[in-house]
Design an enzyme around this catalytic site. Structure first.
Site, PDB file in Angstrom:
ATOM      1  N   SER A 173     135.823  50.520 -10.610  1.00 52.47           N
ATOM      2  CA  SER A 173     134.381  50.328 -10.614  1.00 52.47           C
ATOM      3  C   SER A 173     133.779  50.805 -11.939  1.00 52.47           C
ATOM      4  O   SER A 173     134.128  50.283 -12.990  1.00 52.47           O
ATOM      5  CB  SER A 173     133.758  51.030  -9.406  1.00 52.47           C
ATOM      6  N   ASP A 187     134.122  41.288  -3.119  1.00 52.76           N
ATOM      7  CA  ASP A 187     133.405  42.184  -4.030  1.00 52.76           C
ATOM      8  C   ASP A 187     132.274  41.416  -4.702  1.00 52.76           C
ATOM      9  O   ASP A 187     132.510  40.413  -5.388  1.00 52.76           O
ATOM     10  CB  ASP A 187     134.375  42.732  -5.084  1.00 52.76           C
ATOM     11  N   HIS A 212     134.681  45.938  -2.208  1.00 56.58           N
ATOM     12  CA  HIS A 212     134.593  46.852  -3.343  1.00 56.58           C
ATOM     13  C   HIS A 212     134.995  48.261  -2.901  1.00 56.58           C
ATOM     14  O   HIS A 212     134.395  48.837  -1.998  1.00 56.58           O
ATOM     15  CB  HIS A 212     133.183  46.874  -3.919  1.00 56.58           C
TER      16      HIS A 212
END
Length: 381
Positions: free
Chosen positions: A173, A276, A306
């Protein structure tokens, strides 16, 4: 009716995962901003452990710059069965640039899994967080950790030989975003200076990129899973980017012809989750790298949301570690004199070997075969 039937359904998840995601969702207000007090209470930290755990991994904290609280947690196997020095993976945790640390329980556990699964030393960077430390603090900290490793190596009590000429950057991320920018800075600087630390590859796990426009994936997948929403991503960018900057800032929008890439920017692996909402920006990032002639491998996990990798009970989490090992094994430096006619210096425990000649390394690099991806059941984008 058609629109309802075509709507993306939330993934079916184990109850343990659903509870953790629900708690993470409660840490955000309706506008996506973070409830700081809640997060500080819920973010449980664990201490480094010098005694090996059940998988044979131990850890120790190393101070890089006490004046700004910059440190890293080093994970290493208790002993190495291999004769060759171990590669080093410098890891940057996620959390929108503003949450978690190298001591956070989920990331301590993840780095232990990476150390064991990759057969590598893992250096988890505790970079400074926004909003107290906005752009470019996290990038500065990442580069300075590499400088520290280059100058000092790793602790001598690791009891395993270390190969800093096979150094990889990895992050999830926001950590994936940091990986890109740190790699770009490091390789651009190394074009005019020498270093014993060579970046052999970068691994970006669902990297956090963005822009002012909304991608199709952002619109379609917003709030499909409790781990991330457009409101949250917007809030993260507001807290990290310079005051008054838009999401088209170069730190966020890493795509298009304007992306700067050093000639020595290393091979990249990009992990993409099918659920995601950031996957549209990740696809644009891949296009930008390939447009500059860079070596990029994309591994997609169609049913992954995610942050899936943080949950070992999810099968794709284990597949990701296996795919990362394939990438590391493919791109790490080989010490075979017959293959490279390169003889490394004597290896000290906890120190690096001599960096290989760049030309020899470039000649060695090979593309992964399509068969490897077909066998693993992954798709390429």
């Amino acid at each position: 009716m058609a629109a309802t039937e075509d709507a993306v359904r939330p993934p079916a998840l184990p109850w343990t995962v659903r509870i953790q995601l629900a708690a993470f969702s409660l840490a955000h207000r309706r506008d996506g901003s973070v409830r700081r007090l809640f997060c500080s209470l819920a973010d449980l930290h664990v201490a480094a452990k010098r005694r090996p755990d059940a998988s044979g991994v131990r850890s120790a904290d190393v101070t890089v710059d006490a004046s700004r609280g910059l440190w890293a947690r080093v994970f290493s196997p208790s002993s190495s069965a291999a004769d060759a020095p171990l590669p080093v993976v410098v890891f940057f945790h996620g959390g929108g640039f503003s949450l978690f640390s190298a001591a956070s329980r989920p990331y301590d556990a993840l780095c232990r899994r990476l150390c064991s699964g990759l057969g590598a030393i893992v250096v988890s960077v505790n970079y400074r967080l926004a909003p107290e430390h906005r752009f470019p603090a996290a990038y500065d900290d990442g580069v300075d950790v590499l400088r520290y490793l280059d100058a000092n190596g790793l602790p001598a009590d690791l009891a395993v030989p270390v190969d800093l000429s096979s150094c990889f950057l990895a992050g999830d991320s926001a950590g994936g975003n940091i990986v890109h920018h740190v790699a770009q800075r490091w390789t651009a600087a190394m074009s005019t200076t020498s270093s014993s630390l060579r970046l052999a590859g970068v691994i970006l796990i669902q990297p956090f990129f963005g822009g002012e426009e909304r991608t199709e994936a952002e619109v379609e997948l917003d709030k499909v899973c409790a781990s991330l929403s457009m409101g949250a991503t917007d809030a993260y960018w507001r807290e990290f980017l310079p005051e008054g900057a838009t999401r088209d800032h170069a730190a966020a929008r890493v795509c298009g012809e304007g992306v700067e890439l050093a000639e020595a920017f290393p091979p990249a692996m990009v992990a993409v989750g099918g659920l995601d909402l950031l996957k549209g920006w990740q696809a644009r990032y891949v296009e930008a790298l390939r447009g500059k002639g860079k070596d990029v491998r994309v591994v997609e996990y169609p049913g992954a949301f995610h942050g899936f990798h943080a949950f070992p009970e999810i099968a794709d989490s284990g597949k990701l570690v296996a795919d990362m090992k394939l990438f590391v094994d493919e791109h790490r430096y080989s010490f075979s004199p017959d293959e490279h006619d390169v003889q490394p210096d004597e290896v000290d425990v906890g120190r690096s070997v001599a960096a290989p000649d760049n030309v020899a390394w470039k000649n060695r690099r090979q593309e992964w075969t399509d068969d490897m991806y077909i066998d693993r059941g992954h798709t390429r984008i």
